[in-house]
Design a protein around this motif. Sequence first.
Motif, PDB file in Angstrom:
ATOM      1  N   LEU A 280       0.911  -1.174  -0.333  1.00  0.00           N
ATOM      2  CA  LEU A 280       0.176  -0.006   0.151  1.00  0.00           C
ATOM      3  C   LEU A 280       0.817   1.159   0.179  1.00  0.00           C
ATOM      4  N   LEU A 281       1.969   1.239   0.706  1.00  0.00           N
ATOM      5  CA  LEU A 281       2.827   2.359   0.927  1.00  0.00           C
ATOM      6  C   LEU A 281       3.515   2.574  -0.597  1.00  0.00           C
ATOM      7  N   ASP A 282       3.739   1.456  -1.408  1.00  0.00           N
ATOM      8  CA  ASP A 282       4.479   1.791  -2.813  1.00  0.00           C
ATOM      9  C   ASP A 282       3.654   2.449  -3.632  1.00  0.00           C
ATOM     10  N   VAL A 283       2.327   1.909  -3.432  1.00  0.00           N
ATOM     11  CA  VAL A 283       1.431   2.298  -4.450  1.00  0.00           C
ATOM     12  C   VAL A 283       0.752   4.031  -4.058  1.00  0.00           C
ATOM     13  N   LEU A 284       0.493   4.240  -2.914  1.00  0.00           N
ATOM     14  CA  LEU A 284       0.150   5.530  -2.347  1.00  0.00           C
ATOM     15  C   LEU A 284       1.247   6.605  -2.271  1.00  0.00           C
ATOM     16  N   PHE A 285       2.421   6.203  -1.733  1.00  0.00           N
ATOM     17  CA  PHE A 285       3.505   7.020  -1.635  1.00  0.00           C
ATOM     18  C   PHE A 285       4.831   6.507  -2.106  1.00  0.00           C
ATOM     19  N   PRO A 286       4.742   6.250  -3.447  1.00  0.00           N
ATOM     20  CA  PRO A 286       5.963   5.289  -3.907  1.00  0.00           C
ATOM     21  C   PRO A 286       7.326   6.175  -3.785  1.00  0.00           C
ATOM     22  N   THR A 290      10.758   2.669  -6.857  1.00  0.00           N
ATOM     23  CA  THR A 290       9.450   1.635  -6.444  1.00  0.00           C
ATOM     24  C   THR A 290       9.151   0.781  -7.550  1.00  0.00           C
TER      25      THR A 290
END
Length: 329
Positions: A280-286, A290
Motif C-alpha cells: 500500500l505504501l508503494d502504491v500510495l506514496f512510492p 519503487t
Amino acid sequence: MPMNPKMPLAVGLPLSLFAGLSMPVQGRINGALGARLDDGLAAAVVSFSTGLVLMVLICVLAPGARSGMRRVLPAIRARKFPWWYLLAGASGAILVLSQGVTVALIGIALFTVAAVTGQSVSGLLVDRLGLGPAGKKSITPLRVLSALLTVAAVAWAVSPKFSAGTDQAGLLALVLLPLVAGFLQSFQQAFNGTQSAHYGSPFPATMVNFIVGTVLLYIAWLVKVAVAGPGNPLPAEWWYYLGGPIGCLFINFATVLVRSLGVLLTGLGMIAGQVLGSLLLDVLFPAPGTIITTATVLGTLLTLAAVVLATLPWPRNSFAVLRRRKGQR
C-alpha cells in the motif's frame, strides 16, 4: 487498550494485521531520518525518545495506565516473572537501530526478508518453550510449513525490488542486523505479554521497553559521538518524528495479542500486515525506484494465505494413526 480476557481468533488476527501495517511506515521514516542525519544510531535515539515522551504522557494522564504502573514494582518483588523480562526493550532498540542503519543501504525489501526470516524462526522456538503468556504450543507440521511459506512469500513479494539497486550485493553483511532484530522480536513480544498479564495493562510493559531501549541507545550514541563526532542537525519536518509513536502502537498491540494468539501466530499476522502495508505504501506514496509487479501482489496474497494456514488445527495423534496404519499393512 485494556487487558481483557482472551479474544477470539476472528478478532485477534485482523488486529495483528492492522498492527503490522504500521511497521513499513516506521521503517520508511526511520530509514529516511537515518539518511538525513547521516547517522542511523542518532535516528534510533530520536525514535525511542519521542516514543518515551508519548508513553510518559499516557502513563501520567490515563487512569488505567497509572494503575498498571503501580503494579510493576510489586510484580518484580514477588518474582512473578524473571527479572530479565524487563530487558525486552533492548530488542526494540536493535530493531529501530537496524532500520536507521540498514534501510537506506540495503533497501526495505532485503531488510523485510531478513527480519521476517528471523521472526518466523524464533516464533516457533518461543512458542515451543512457552515463554509467552499463552503457554507452550506444539511445533506441528502446519506451523512449520506456514512459517516457511511466510518467508518464501515475503521474498517473492519483494523480489522485484532486489534489482532496483546495484549496491545491495556488496552489502549482504548488513543483512545480519535485521536478521538478529527479527529473531529477537518474538522474545520481546513474549516477555511483554507475560509482564502485562501481571500488570493488568499493556502500557507499563511498553513504558519499560522505551526506558530500557532509550538508555541503551543513548549510551551507544554518546560513544559514537565521542569517537566519530555527531551527524547532521535534526530536520524541521514533523513527520521525521513519528517513528516513536508508531512503535508505541506496535508494541502495545503485540503485547495484548500474544496472550490470545501465541507468539508465532501474532508474529505471522503482523508480518502479513507488514507486507500488505509495504504494498500500500508503494502504491500510495512510492519511493524512488519503487517497483510493483505481479510477483509483488501474488507474494502478498501468499503471505496472507500462510497466516491462515497457521490457524488450522493439526489433528492430534496424527503421527500415531499413520504409524498404526503402516503397521497393519
